[in-house]
Design a protein around this motif. Sequence first.
Motif: not given
Length: 338
Positions: A9-19, A48-55, A65-72
């Motif tokens: 869903t994104g977050g620091t774990i999926a981040s790298q430096a940008t401008e 990859t459901l989405f890619s956002i800063d969790s803020t 996210i819940a729907e994805t768990v339920y569907q799978n």
Amino acid sequence: MKKILMITTGGTIASQATENGLAPTFNADDLLMFMPEIREKTTIQTLTLFSIDSTNMTLELIGKIAETVYQNYEAYDGFVITHGTDTMAYTSAALVYMLKNLGKPVVLTGSQVVVGALFSDVRKNLSDAFLFAREGIPGVFVSFDGIIINGTRATKFRSKSRDAFTSINFPVVAEMKLGMAKYNNLMYHGIYSKTYEIDKDKKLELNTRFCEDVAVVKLHPGIKPELFDFIKAHYKGVVIESFGVGGIPNQFVKINDKLDELIEANIAVVITTQCVEDGTELGVYAVGQITSDQIINAGDMNTEAIVMKLMWALGNFETHDDIKTFMETTVMGDVHYE
């Protein structure tokens, strides 16, 4: 081998430096390229459901996210969700209420340091999350810095340190050491022993109905009573972070009278504490003598779980009695009373 679905869903774990600073750019397969050994003992599918800063996390996205768990659900033995740390505790708590009768592990993790950086915690946290997901313990958990935390008891306690999360008023479920889960002996005794017992005959139920009209108010010297007039006009529920074990100003600034007015207006009023540990014990002091029996006592819950539980309750129950009963009933170990 166990089959695990990895949802990113994104977050620091999926981040790298940008401008413009760190921003999520990696997807699930990108992350797994940094640690191919995880696939040696686990069959992993990625999404990859989405890619956002969790803020920027919203209830709608948590619902996805819940729907994805339920569907799978039927296709996998467990789920690993990578998530930004700043709102991870809110998401983990919300998933507990959205996914009723959950009989498989849903493990959330993230990182404080981006992948590839010196002293990055990505490999450790992600590896531990998969290892614990393979254990098969049903429920929602946060895996971070070598500990496993009940999904309704996690709080981000430190903003920068690798040991960012702590378990509030509940034992750490397990510690991850040498590639194994070392379970806390307390989980086998007393009030904790039945937390993860499930009725295998009941099917997973998905319910993503939430009411966002909830405010959180942290009491402080100088707070103006008029604030509660605004809440009465615009909200359906309020969480009051009181002083100590439940102190509400009742002398010079009579906040207690304002809470009575909210209750008369059918606003759900939940009393918790500003203190991190131990919870509330209403009535010990004169300033904690709440006259209305309609006050909802949060007990030893943490604020993240209180907010998500109240939003879910307001979205699913019509009467105050039903809301109060649900809020004060233990769901997957989220609250205990002295």
